[in-house]
Enzyme design. Structure first.
Site, PDB file in Angstrom:
ATOM      1  N   GLY A  10      28.483 -12.632 -23.926  1.00  0.00           N
ATOM      2  CA  GLY A  10      27.128 -13.170 -23.923  1.00  0.00           C
ATOM      3  C   GLY A  10      26.925 -14.232 -22.865  1.00  0.00           C
ATOM      4  O   GLY A  10      27.879 -14.747 -22.266  1.00  0.00           O
ATOM      5  N   ASP A  31      35.744  -9.376 -34.965  1.00  0.00           N
ATOM      6  CA  ASP A  31      34.580  -8.516 -35.153  1.00  0.00           C
ATOM      7  C   ASP A  31      33.555  -9.245 -36.013  1.00  0.00           C
ATOM      8  O   ASP A  31      33.831  -9.619 -37.156  1.00  0.00           O
ATOM      9  CB  ASP A  31      35.015  -7.216 -35.833  1.00  0.00           C
ATOM     10  CG  ASP A  31      33.882  -6.213 -35.963  1.00  0.00           C
ATOM     11  OD1 ASP A  31      32.720  -6.578 -35.709  1.00  0.00           O
ATOM     12  OD2 ASP A  31      34.165  -5.060 -36.325  1.00  0.00           O
ATOM     13  N   LEU A  32      32.361  -9.465 -35.459  1.00  0.00           N
ATOM     14  CA  LEU A  32      31.339 -10.226 -36.180  1.00  0.00           C
ATOM     15  C   LEU A  32      30.808  -9.494 -37.405  1.00  0.00           C
ATOM     16  O   LEU A  32      30.135 -10.093 -38.238  1.00  0.00           O
ATOM     17  CB  LEU A  32      30.183 -10.566 -35.244  1.00  0.00           C
ATOM     18  CG  LEU A  32      30.504 -11.510 -34.087  1.00  0.00           C
ATOM     19  CD1 LEU A  32      29.257 -11.785 -33.270  1.00  0.00           C
ATOM     20  CD2 LEU A  32      31.112 -12.806 -34.577  1.00  0.00           C
ATOM     21  N   TYR A  56      23.694 -11.374 -32.999  1.00  0.00           N
ATOM     22  CA  TYR A  56      22.868 -10.176 -32.853  1.00  0.00           C
ATOM     23  C   TYR A  56      21.575 -10.658 -32.217  1.00  0.00           C
ATOM     24  O   TYR A  56      20.813 -11.413 -32.824  1.00  0.00           O
ATOM     25  CB  TYR A  56      22.611  -9.561 -34.226  1.00  0.00           C
ATOM     26  CG  TYR A  56      21.784  -8.291 -34.217  1.00  0.00           C
ATOM     27  CD1 TYR A  56      22.362  -7.072 -34.553  1.00  0.00           C
ATOM     28  CD2 TYR A  56      20.433  -8.309 -33.897  1.00  0.00           C
ATOM     29  CE1 TYR A  56      21.609  -5.905 -34.560  1.00  0.00           C
ATOM     30  CE2 TYR A  56      19.673  -7.158 -33.890  1.00  0.00           C
ATOM     31  CZ  TYR A  56      20.268  -5.956 -34.225  1.00  0.00           C
ATOM     32  OH  TYR A  56      19.525  -4.796 -34.221  1.00  0.00           O
ATOM     33  N   THR A  57      21.307 -10.270 -30.976  1.00  0.00           N
ATOM     34  CA  THR A  57      20.162 -10.818 -30.237  1.00  0.00           C
ATOM     35  C   THR A  57      19.111  -9.776 -29.867  1.00  0.00           C
ATOM     36  O   THR A  57      18.173 -10.084 -29.121  1.00  0.00           O
ATOM     37  CB  THR A  57      20.635 -11.520 -28.957  1.00  0.00           C
ATOM     38  OG1 THR A  57      21.372 -10.591 -28.153  1.00  0.00           O
ATOM     39  CG2 THR A  57      21.506 -12.722 -29.287  1.00  0.00           C
ATOM     40  N   ASP A  97      14.471 -20.901 -31.410  1.00  0.00           N
ATOM     41  CA  ASP A  97      13.091 -21.310 -31.684  1.00  0.00           C
ATOM     42  C   ASP A  97      12.390 -20.315 -32.602  1.00  0.00           C
ATOM     43  O   ASP A  97      11.355 -20.627 -33.200  1.00  0.00           O
ATOM     44  CB  ASP A  97      12.309 -21.428 -30.369  1.00  0.00           C
ATOM     45  CG  ASP A  97      12.308 -20.129 -29.580  1.00  0.00           C
ATOM     46  OD1 ASP A  97      11.226 -19.532 -29.425  1.00  0.00           O
ATOM     47  OD2 ASP A  97      13.370 -19.704 -29.095  1.00  0.00           O
ATOM     48  N   TYR A 120      14.816 -10.951 -36.781  1.00  0.00           N
ATOM     49  CA  TYR A 120      15.802 -11.737 -36.038  1.00  0.00           C
ATOM     50  C   TYR A 120      15.708 -13.212 -36.434  1.00  0.00           C
ATOM     51  O   TYR A 120      16.721 -13.851 -36.745  1.00  0.00           O
ATOM     52  CB  TYR A 120      15.575 -11.572 -34.539  1.00  0.00           C
ATOM     53  CG  TYR A 120      16.324 -12.580 -33.698  1.00  0.00           C
ATOM     54  CD1 TYR A 120      17.695 -12.476 -33.519  1.00  0.00           C
ATOM     55  CD2 TYR A 120      15.648 -13.629 -33.075  1.00  0.00           C
ATOM     56  CE1 TYR A 120      18.384 -13.410 -32.748  1.00  0.00           C
ATOM     57  CE2 TYR A 120      16.329 -14.558 -32.294  1.00  0.00           C
ATOM     58  CZ  TYR A 120      17.687 -14.441 -32.135  1.00  0.00           C
ATOM     59  OH  TYR A 120      18.368 -15.371 -31.379  1.00  0.00           O
TER      60      TYR A 120
END
Length: 282
Positions: A10, A31-32, A56-57, A97, A120
């Protein structure tokens, strides 16, 4: 080793990798989607502090994958935070934000009520709450509009479109602070190191680039610095529908960082110059 970082590919993680005494863990090691693996990694390395720069984006895809977004952005950071609390070491969680509803025009403060508009944002807010509930030394660092020379982001998209078109339409009614990933990385390191000796400074903080601008204004500055002759046409958010609703007001009030950690808002225009230089555009 001083700092253990979750994340390797990232934007912020790639900047953190350049700091001394930092180890960035790839997915193969942590591993997330497997919180127990992250717990084991922290205990195995025994760091002085942990920074979670992985998430996770995919904001729009999260609308159809809310459970996966929650696992990666809430459940796993919660496990990390509880492990750090058990070991008595600081945990720094990067947030967003998007935990706010985007109403009004005033900058959001850490104490303001939250109200995410999309899956998200809800997953990131749930992560914040789990980190705080762990009750160890911690910092939740909310930031916005992250950009760098790495990965996919707004600057790289604008460069690609600007070189192939004479004019593009860009949303002008979403206002926020573009934030260089390099500045976020430096802030995370400063905060983590401070919390090692001053855990009482735990809490929620905001960190975003200055001055606030719109996506359209950001695009114009990108073209100006890169010498690209592409006209930017302002459009409202309603003319650019997306699966996930975006907040209109993403201004973040960052005044707490200066007295607590000695951190001031970075000038995103200088950060943009550095990014364009790294990309070979100027």
């Amino acid at each position: 080793m001083t700092l253990l970082v979750f994340g390797q590919s990232g934007q912020v993680a790639r900047e953190l990798a350049g700091f001394p005494d930092v180890l960035c863990l790839p997915r193969a090691e942590a591993d997330l989607t497997a919180p127990e693996a992250c717990d084991a990694a922290i205990r195995r390395y025994g760091p002085r502090a942990v920074i979670n720069a992985a998430a996770y984006t995919a904001v729009d895809r999260a609308e159809s994958e809310p459970a996966l977004a929650h696992l990666i952005n809430a459940a796993t950071p919660g496990t990390m935070a509880r492990t750090c609390a058990d070991m008595g070491i600081p945990f720094v969680q990067i947030s967003t934000d998007y935990v706010f509803d985007g109403s009004g025009t005033a900058p959001w403060t850490p104490a303001d009520p939250t109200g995410p508009l999309n899956a998200y944002g809800r997953s990131k807010l749930a992560g914040e709450r789990q980190v705080m509930a762990a009750a160890g030394p911690h910092a939740v660092l909310r930031t916005s509009w992250v950009v760098s020379a790495h990965g996919s982001n707004f600057v790289k998209t604008m460069l690609r479109l600007g070189k192939s078109r004479d004019r593009i339409s860009v949303v002008a009614d979403q206002i926020g602070g573009p934030t260089p990933a390099r500045a976020i990385a430096a802030a995370c390191v400063r905060i983590a190191e401070t919390l090692i000796t001053e855990p009482e400074k735990s809490g929620i903080y905001h960190f975003a680039g200055s001055p606030d601008t719109s996506w359209a204004g950001f695009a114009r500055e990108t073209f100006a610095q890169a010498g690209i002759a592409c006209e930017v046409v302002d459009i409202p958010t309603t003319d650019y529908p997306t699966p996930a609703v975006r907040p209109l007001n993403s201004r973040l009030g960052c005044s707490l960082l200066e007295p607590v950690f000695g951190l001031s808002r970075p000038d995103w225009r200088q950060g943009l110059h550095d990014i364009l230089h790294d990309l070979g555009e100027i």
